[in-house]
Write a protein that holds these residues in place. Structure first.
Motif, PDB file in Angstrom:
ATOM      1  N   ARG A  74      -5.553  -9.439  -2.734  1.00  0.00           N
ATOM      2  CA  ARG A  74      -5.436  -9.936  -1.352  1.00  0.00           C
ATOM      3  C   ARG A  74      -4.458  -9.070  -0.572  1.00  0.00           C
ATOM      4  O   ARG A  74      -3.413  -8.700  -1.131  1.00  0.00           O
ATOM      5  CB  ARG A  74      -4.944 -11.394  -1.352  1.00  0.00           C
ATOM      6  N   PRO A  75      -4.760  -8.709   0.688  1.00  0.00           N
ATOM      7  CA  PRO A  75      -5.972  -9.045   1.446  1.00  0.00           C
ATOM      8  C   PRO A  75      -7.110  -8.098   1.069  1.00  0.00           C
ATOM      9  O   PRO A  75      -7.028  -6.882   1.311  1.00  0.00           O
ATOM     10  CB  PRO A  75      -5.548  -8.841   2.902  1.00  0.00           C
ATOM     11  N   GLY A  76      -8.165  -8.617   0.482  1.00  0.00           N
ATOM     12  CA  GLY A  76      -9.212  -7.798  -0.087  1.00  0.00           C
ATOM     13  C   GLY A  76      -9.957  -6.934   0.910  1.00  0.00           C
ATOM     14  O   GLY A  76     -10.275  -5.777   0.620  1.00  0.00           O
ATOM     15  N   ARG A  77     -10.230  -7.447   2.094  1.00  0.00           N
ATOM     16  CA  ARG A  77     -11.067  -6.709   3.041  1.00  0.00           C
ATOM     17  C   ARG A  77     -10.403  -5.431   3.537  1.00  0.00           C
ATOM     18  O   ARG A  77     -11.072  -4.494   3.959  1.00  0.00           O
ATOM     19  CB  ARG A  77     -11.405  -7.604   4.239  1.00  0.00           C
ATOM     20  N   LYS A  83       3.325  -1.942   5.367  1.00  0.00           N
ATOM     21  CA  LYS A  83       4.463  -2.815   5.074  1.00  0.00           C
ATOM     22  C   LYS A  83       4.035  -4.203   4.600  1.00  0.00           C
ATOM     23  O   LYS A  83       4.839  -4.930   4.033  1.00  0.00           O
ATOM     24  CB  LYS A  83       5.347  -2.949   6.312  1.00  0.00           C
ATOM     25  N   GLY A  84       2.796  -4.581   4.877  1.00  0.00           N
ATOM     26  CA  GLY A  84       2.336  -5.913   4.513  1.00  0.00           C
ATOM     27  C   GLY A  84       2.238  -6.087   3.001  1.00  0.00           C
ATOM     28  O   GLY A  84       1.954  -5.136   2.260  1.00  0.00           O
ATOM     29  N   ARG A 104       0.845  -1.186   0.000  1.00  0.00           N
ATOM     30  CA  ARG A 104       0.000   0.000   0.000  1.00  0.00           C
ATOM     31  C   ARG A 104       0.885   1.244   0.000  1.00  0.00           C
ATOM     32  O   ARG A 104       1.839   1.340   0.779  1.00  0.00           O
ATOM     33  CB  ARG A 104      -0.904  -0.019   1.226  1.00  0.00           C
ATOM     34  N   SER A 105       0.569   2.176  -0.848  1.00  0.00           N
ATOM     35  CA  SER A 105       1.382   3.386  -0.931  1.00  0.00           C
ATOM     36  C   SER A 105       1.087   4.343   0.220  1.00  0.00           C
ATOM     37  O   SER A 105       1.895   5.223   0.532  1.00  0.00           O
ATOM     38  CB  SER A 105       1.126   4.109  -2.256  1.00  0.00           C
ATOM     39  N   LEU A 159      -2.017   1.286  -4.742  1.00  0.00           N
ATOM     40  CA  LEU A 159      -1.064   0.197  -4.534  1.00  0.00           C
ATOM     41  C   LEU A 159       0.179   0.461  -5.370  1.00  0.00           C
ATOM     42  O   LEU A 159       0.101   0.988  -6.485  1.00  0.00           O
ATOM     43  CB  LEU A 159      -1.693  -1.136  -4.945  1.00  0.00           C
ATOM     44  N   ARG A 160       1.317   0.062  -4.828  1.00  0.00           N
ATOM     45  CA  ARG A 160       2.587   0.277  -5.521  1.00  0.00           C
ATOM     46  C   ARG A 160       3.308  -1.048  -5.692  1.00  0.00           C
ATOM     47  O   ARG A 160       3.405  -1.845  -4.757  1.00  0.00           O
ATOM     48  CB  ARG A 160       3.465   1.267  -4.756  1.00  0.00           C
TER      49      ARG A 160
END
Length: 361
Positions: free
Chosen positions: A113-116, A92-93, A72-73, A124-125
């Motif tokens: 994923r993880p979609g929720r 960081k995940g 995630r950015s 997203l990067r």
């Protein structure tokens, strides 16, 4: 009709994890759809089952490295409280994205994923250097799939080739390797667009194709880009309540003409794979003739379907409860297919993408 009617027990050790060194060395179960009888053979003998005047139809779609791993950015992400223990690991995940269908120049349908945890608007990067890719989540589908818009890049596919991974199916319990880029691809693949291989074609070699042409069999190609419509599990227990996702296909004028001549001459059309079957049967709906051009299909073939084009089919062994097993059962009969699969399990055939094959004629 119930999805559970198409269930069967498959020992885990029969799921092929690796391809054979020789593509043509696969075993081939031959099922006679008229009598229900079957026999064991080798794919290397496949040309012997063809007749002069037959038309063999291949799907020439090419698999691209559609699986991306990134993070995630932070842009438009829902922030966590500093008191939350998870805040230290926030952003960081690892995020996994499987691109399933291109919707426009920069927009894609995808599984995430993880979609929720990933909401609309979040960015997203993928990658860390100047060759990275970024995508914004701009929509959500009925069953959790996402719509992504990538930031425009003139070399998008070059970056994808570098950053992406081969989209091996989840039942192959290992990471992809560089060798999968060649092996999880047919030797006749041309048109980029599939997120899963049209696996019945994986058994062919240039030598086998040469033998087929030498028998007086015409080989034609169509393109169906494999996506969710092929591999997404069915969600409703009643078969008829399910609908498949849309997939794009193309049939050029030369292939359509060859197929229509074959149909007019009452000669055999031999389809390599369920993707070819679905393409041809959709293209012939209404008129009974193959219509050339680009189109989309979500055709769902299950027992009771009336086949208008295909006379024989080469296919791999499919997952229990899958739409692909239902298609094969529609073509050959539920009981003959059930018995053939029982035999394949007992005889320890290798199943699924890197596994053996079945010829229904």
């Amino acid at each position: 009709m119930l999805v559970s009617d198409f269930d069967f027990h498959l020992p885990e050790e029969l799921i092929a994890q690796e391809p054979l060194a020789d593509r043509a060395a696969s075993r081939m179960l031959v099922l006679n759809r008229q009598t229900g009888s079957f026999s064991d053979d080798q794919f290397r003998n496949f040309p012997e089952h063809l007749h002069p005047g037959d038309v063999l139809v291949l799907n020439n779609s090419r698999v691209f490295p559609a699986r991306l791993f990134g993070h995630r950015s932070g842009e438009h992400a829902q922030q966590l409280s500093p008191r939350n223990p998870a805040s230290r690991e926030f952003l960081k995940g690892r995020v996994e994205v499987l691109l399933t269908r291109q919707l426009g120049n920069n927009e894609w349908e995808a599984l995430v994923r993880p979609g929720r945890k990933l909401g609309i608007g979040e960015v997203l990067r993928f990658g860390e250097d100047a060759g990275a890719l970024e995508a914004e989540i701009i929509g959500r589908g009925q069953y959790g799939e996402r719509k992504l818009r990538f930031h425009p890049q003139p070399d998008f596919f070059e970056r994808l080739e570098r950053l992406g991974h081969v989209p091996l199916p989840p039942y192959i319990s290992r990471e992809d390797r560089s060798s999968d880029r060649e092996r999880y691809q047919t030797v006749f693949a041309r048109d980029r667009g599939s997120t899963a291989a049209p696996t019945a074609g994986l058994h062919f070699t240039p030598e086998i194709l040469k033998q087929i042409r030498a028998k007086g069999v015409e080989i034609v190609e169509v393109t169906l880009h494999v996506g969710l419509g092929t591999f997404q599990p069915l969600r409703e227990e009643i078969v008829e309540k399910n609908a498949l996702h849309i997939e794009s296909y193309e049939i050029d004028d030369a292939s359509a003409d060859a197929l229509n001549r074959t149909l007019s001459g009452h000669r055999r059309v031999v389809a390599v794979g369920t993707t070819v079957v679905r393409t041809l049967e959709h293209a012939a709906r209404g008129t009974g003739k193959i219509i050339a051009g680009k189109s989309e299909t979500n055709i769902f073939i299950y027992p009771g379907f009336e086949f208008r084009v295909v006379n024989a089919m080469l296919t791999n062994f499919h997952l229990p409860r899958s739409s692909l097993l239902m298609l094969v059962s529609a073509f050959a009969g539920r009981e003959p297919v059930r018995k053939a699969y029982e035999h394949a399990v007992a005889a320890q055939y290798r199943f699924f993408s890197y596994g053996d094959c079945m010829l229904v004629e």
